[in-house]
Write an enzyme that holds these catalytic residues in place. Structure first.
Site, PDB file in Angstrom:
ATOM      1  N   LYS A   1       0.834  -1.228   0.124  1.00 49.54           N
ATOM      2  CA  LYS A   1      -0.051  -0.240  -0.148  1.00 49.54           C
ATOM      3  C   LYS A   1       0.833   1.277   0.027  1.00 49.54           C
ATOM      4  CE  LYS A   1      -2.403   2.278   3.937  1.00 49.54           C
ATOM      5  NZ  LYS A   1      -1.195   3.408   4.354  1.00 49.54           N
ATOM      6  N   ASN A   2       1.711   1.163   0.732  1.00 45.94           N
ATOM      7  CA  ASN A   2       2.640   2.770   1.069  1.00 45.94           C
ATOM      8  C   ASN A   2       3.595   2.705  -0.035  1.00 45.94           C
ATOM      9  OD1 ASN A   2       1.342   2.844   3.205  1.00 45.94           O
ATOM     10  ND2 ASN A   2       3.010   2.286   4.669  1.00 45.94           N
TER      11      ASN A   2
ATOM     12  N   CYS B   1      -5.703   8.160   9.472  1.00 46.77           N
ATOM     13  CA  CYS B   1      -5.880   7.447  10.648  1.00 46.77           C
ATOM     14  C   CYS B   1      -5.730   8.484  11.684  1.00 46.77           C
ATOM     15  CB  CYS B   1      -4.774   6.403  10.719  1.00 46.77           C
ATOM     16  SG  CYS B   1      -4.882   5.117   9.857  1.00 46.77           S
TER      17      CYS B   1
ATOM     18  N   ARG C   1      -0.479  14.814  12.378  1.00 48.25           N
ATOM     19  CA  ARG C   1       0.271  14.647  11.365  1.00 48.25           C
ATOM     20  C   ARG C   1       0.494  15.663  10.395  1.00 48.25           C
ATOM     21  NH1 ARG C   1      -1.631   8.604   9.359  1.00 48.25           N
ATOM     22  NH2 ARG C   1       0.518   8.677   8.468  1.00 48.25           N
TER      23      ARG C   1
ATOM     24  N   ASP D   1       4.215  20.170   7.526  1.00 41.31           N
ATOM     25  CA  ASP D   1       5.318  21.415   7.235  1.00 41.31           C
ATOM     26  C   ASP D   1       6.668  20.938   6.530  1.00 41.31           C
ATOM     27  OD1 ASP D   1       5.636  19.623   9.667  1.00 41.31           O
ATOM     28  OD2 ASP D   1       7.239  20.928  10.565  1.00 41.31           O
TER      29      ASP D   1
ATOM     30  N   ASP E   1       4.069   0.721  11.784  1.00 42.00           N
ATOM     31  CA  ASP E   1       2.741   0.129  11.530  1.00 42.00           C
ATOM     32  C   ASP E   1       2.462  -1.424  12.026  1.00 42.00           C
ATOM     33  OD1 ASP E   1       2.163   2.336  10.036  1.00 42.00           O
ATOM     34  OD2 ASP E   1       2.870   1.488   8.022  1.00 42.00           O
TER      35      ASP E   1
ATOM     36  N   ARG F   1      -8.758  -0.445   4.343  1.00 42.54           N
ATOM     37  CA  ARG F   1      -7.682   0.557   3.740  1.00 42.54           C
ATOM     38  C   ARG F   1      -6.666  -0.065   3.226  1.00 42.54           C
ATOM     39  NH1 ARG F   1      -6.233   4.485   7.421  1.00 42.54           N
ATOM     40  NH2 ARG F   1      -4.951   4.719   5.800  1.00 42.54           N
TER      41      ARG F   1
HETATM   42  C1  UD1 Z   1       4.031   6.888   6.155  1.00 46.25           C
HETATM   43  C2  UD1 Z   1       3.462   5.533   5.974  1.00 46.25           C
HETATM   44  C3  UD1 Z   1       2.573   5.041   7.434  1.00 46.25           C
HETATM   45  C4  UD1 Z   1       3.855   5.034   8.216  1.00 46.25           C
HETATM   46  C5  UD1 Z   1       4.768   6.134   8.496  1.00 46.25           C
HETATM   47  C6  UD1 Z   1       5.791   5.959   9.337  1.00 46.25           C
HETATM   48  C7  UD1 Z   1       2.367   5.925   3.482  1.00 46.25           C
HETATM   49  C8  UD1 Z   1       1.360   6.035   2.860  1.00 46.25           C
HETATM   50  N1  UD1 Z   1       2.245   6.019   4.932  1.00 46.25           N
HETATM   51  O1  UD1 Z   1       3.269   7.821   6.642  1.00 46.25           O
HETATM   52  O2  UD1 Z   1       2.047   3.880   7.122  1.00 46.25           O
HETATM   53  O3  UD1 Z   1       3.122   4.557   9.758  1.00 46.25           O
HETATM   54  O4  UD1 Z   1       5.190   6.528   7.200  1.00 46.25           O
HETATM   55  O5  UD1 Z   1       6.629   5.005   8.837  1.00 46.25           O
HETATM   56  O6  UD1 Z   1       3.703   5.617   3.296  1.00 46.25           O
HETATM   57  N2  UD1 Z   1       5.875  14.612  10.377  1.00 46.25           N
HETATM   58  C9  UD1 Z   1       5.947  16.036  10.788  1.00 46.25           C
HETATM   59  N3  UD1 Z   1       6.013  17.058   9.601  1.00 46.25           N
HETATM   60  C10 UD1 Z   1       6.012  16.533   8.350  1.00 46.25           C
HETATM   61  C11 UD1 Z   1       5.786  15.132   8.019  1.00 46.25           C
HETATM   62  C12 UD1 Z   1       5.652  14.115   9.044  1.00 46.25           C
HETATM   63  O7  UD1 Z   1       6.306  16.534  11.901  1.00 46.25           O
HETATM   64  O8  UD1 Z   1       5.634  17.303   7.457  1.00 46.25           O
HETATM   65  C13 UD1 Z   1       6.199  13.754  11.485  1.00 46.25           C
HETATM   66  C14 UD1 Z   1       4.762  13.084  11.802  1.00 46.25           C
HETATM   67  O9  UD1 Z   1       3.799  13.734  12.570  1.00 46.25           O
HETATM   68  C15 UD1 Z   1       5.163  11.562  12.499  1.00 46.25           C
HETATM   69  C16 UD1 Z   1       6.392  11.460  11.820  1.00 46.25           C
HETATM   70  O10 UD1 Z   1       7.030  12.868  11.266  1.00 46.25           O
HETATM   71  O11 UD1 Z   1       5.258  12.230  13.846  1.00 46.25           O
HETATM   72  C17 UD1 Z   1       6.548  10.431  10.878  1.00 46.25           C
HETATM   73  O12 UD1 Z   1       5.675  11.092   9.550  1.00 46.25           O
HETATM   74  P1  UD1 Z   1       6.101  10.405   8.116  1.00 46.25           P
HETATM   75  O13 UD1 Z   1       7.300   9.562   8.260  1.00 46.25           O
HETATM   76  O14 UD1 Z   1       5.926  11.488   7.426  1.00 46.25           O
HETATM   77  O15 UD1 Z   1       4.680   9.458   8.054  1.00 46.25           O
HETATM   78  P2  UD1 Z   1       3.599   9.299   6.607  1.00 46.25           P
HETATM   79  O16 UD1 Z   1       4.539   9.706   5.406  1.00 46.25           O
HETATM   80  O17 UD1 Z   1       2.507  10.286   7.107  1.00 46.25           O
END
Ligand code: UD1
Length: 416
Positions: free
Chosen positions: A22-23, A117, A122, A125, A305, A397
């Site tokens: 999925k990811n 979720c 999330r 920035d 996950d 999902r």
């Molecule tokens: C992706 C995965 C999700 C997995 C996660 C962490 C997909 C579709 N989803 O989610 O299944 O649980 O990686 O392995 O690939 N953060 C910030 N600012 C940002 C972006 C992220 O502070 O702009 C923080 C988030 O709040 C969180 C952490 O970084 O605490 C990790 O998030 P991120 O690696 O971005 O996860 P996703 O890409 O949303």
């Protein structure tokens, strides 16, 4: 509203293979927006609801989308919109992946804050700062985020945190930017490597995925390709744990075991005997025991996950285990539901303390998010009596027909 009814107490036995990740699927579908001519053909695409939401968003922008038996054909040569409707943005957090590609392709993108979720705040920035570094003007007003640039220019970007989504968004935008982009402190997940390989199959010049530094040399345009998505390591991990919690045996075929190194290491620590080949993992037995400390980390650490599924497993392991969630602020919603099934868990901040019990007992519970839902299925398989799991739309999902896979292994699980 559909629910799962699980009769616990059956050992799972047999063999399975898993569909594409999925990811990987979601960012790769978003990246297909960068292809300005002909068709993109994607193989091993899981039939999950998040994939269908992404397809719906792409159609709303003017893409042609055909899905048939795990194959997806996308034609994105004539996009007529750079705006994603609010109701679509709210359906899935991964809608944010379209920002980079739409900006690179059309010079403008307008979205609202994404849904997803309920596992804590999330923010986006890091995505926005990176797009600004590539030359975009970003505005946040009345819940809308707009980014525009007559052309993007390569830049040096250091991510404060190795965010998976931000790394992917910026790779996609930089693929069509003028000049060289270097992203440091990039995420190293296998899905980043998959996205790099897909971009390069379309004609991009991206190097370094899987390490903390990505180097992208922008090209003028990207074209057609045929690409196969990597197997889903999180689904694979969930199924291994499902077999282990029932004391069963399972051969998982056509997977990439190295993607599960951290997971296999913790499962072995929990007393599970696992045999590995180059493309399979097999659960062959063992007696469950507690693990001292498990901490979720960015790849190659233990994936957040699989935190909920392994917690389900540890609820029936002999002794005291400790799980620390370091990625998401609020990813313990499954604890309340597992406790309804008689699990002994307490939470302090971001740490959960689990005291193994002899047996869980079936009752009615609710899937609060995707992986929490998977954890409840595992608990139900091990529990005495009947477990009813509500809100299984969360599970759909990310798992294609999970009840069918588990039934094949002898589980008593029904969707009603
Ligand atoms: C992706 C995965 C999700 C997995 C996660 C962490 C997909 C579709 N989803 O989610 O299944 O649980 O990686 O392995 O690939 N953060 C910030 N600012 C940002 C972006 C992220 O502070 O702009 C923080 C988030 O709040 C969180 C952490 O970084 O605490 C990790 O998030 P991120 O690696 O971005 O996860 P996703 O890409 O949303």
């Amino acid at each position: 509203m559909k629910k799962f009814v699980v009769e616990g107490g059956n050992k799972l036995e047999g063999s399975l293979s898993v569909k594409g990740a999925k990811n990987s699927t979601l960012p790769i579908m978003a990246a297909s927006v960068l292809c300005s001519e002909d068709w993109v053909e994607l193989h091993n695409i899981p039939d999950i609801s998040d994939m269908h939401v992404m397809a719906k968003i792409l159609k709303s922008l003017g893409a042609k989308v055909i899905y048939n038996e795990n194959r997806l054909n996308l034609k994105v040569d004539a996009l007529h919109s750079c705006t994603i409707a609010d109701e679509l943005m709210r359906e899935m957090r991964s809608s944010i992946f379209l920002m980079g590609p739409l900006l690179a392709r059309l010079g403008e993108v307008k979205v609202t804050y994404p849904g997803g979720c309920s596992i804590g705040p999330r923010p986006v920035d890091l995505h926005l700062k990176g797009l600004e570094a590539l030359g975009a003007k970003v505005r946040e007003e009345n819940g809308f985020i707009t980014a525009s640039a007559s052309s993007l220019a390569g830049a040096k970007i250091h991510l404060d945190y190795p965010s998976v989504g931000a790394t992917e968004n910026l790779m996609m935008a930089a693929a069509l930017a003028k000049g060289k982009t270097v992203i440091s402190n990039a995420a190293k997940e296998p899905e980043i490597v998959d996205l790099q390989n897909f971009l390069n199959a379309m004609g991009a010049n991206v190097r370094g995925a899987g390490t903390e530094t990505l180097r992208i040399l922008g090209v003028q345009k990207l074209g057609k390709c045929s690409y196969r998505i990597i197997p889903d390591r999180i689904v694979a991990g969930t199924y291994l744990m499902a077999a282990a919690i029932t004391g069963g045996r399972l051969l998982l075929k056509e997977i990439i075991p190295v993607h599960l190194d951290a997971v296999v290491a913790k499962m072995k620590e929990a007393g599970i005997e696992i045999r590995a080949t180059e493309d399979s993992l097999e659960i062959i037995g063992g007696k469950l025991k507690a693990v001292e400390t498990l901490r979720t980390l960015p790849y190659p650490g233990f994936p957040t996950d699989l935190q909920a599924p392994i917690m389900a497993l540890l609820t029936v392991a002999d002794g005291h285990s400790k799980i620390m969630e370091s990625i998401f602020e609020n990813r313990f919603k499954h604890v309340t539901e597992l406790k309804r099934l008689n699990a002994n868990i307490s939470v302090e901040g971001r740490t959960a303390f689990i005291k193994g019990v002899k047996r869980l007992s079936g009752t009615e519970v609710e899937a609060t998010d995707l992986r929490a839902g998977a954890a409840l299925i595992l608990a139900g398989l091990a529990a005495e009596g009947t477990t009813v799991i509500n809100k299984i739309n969360h599970i759909d999902r990310g798992y294609e027909n999970i009840e069918h896979d588990l039934q094949q292994l002898g589980a008593k699980i029904k969707r009603i």
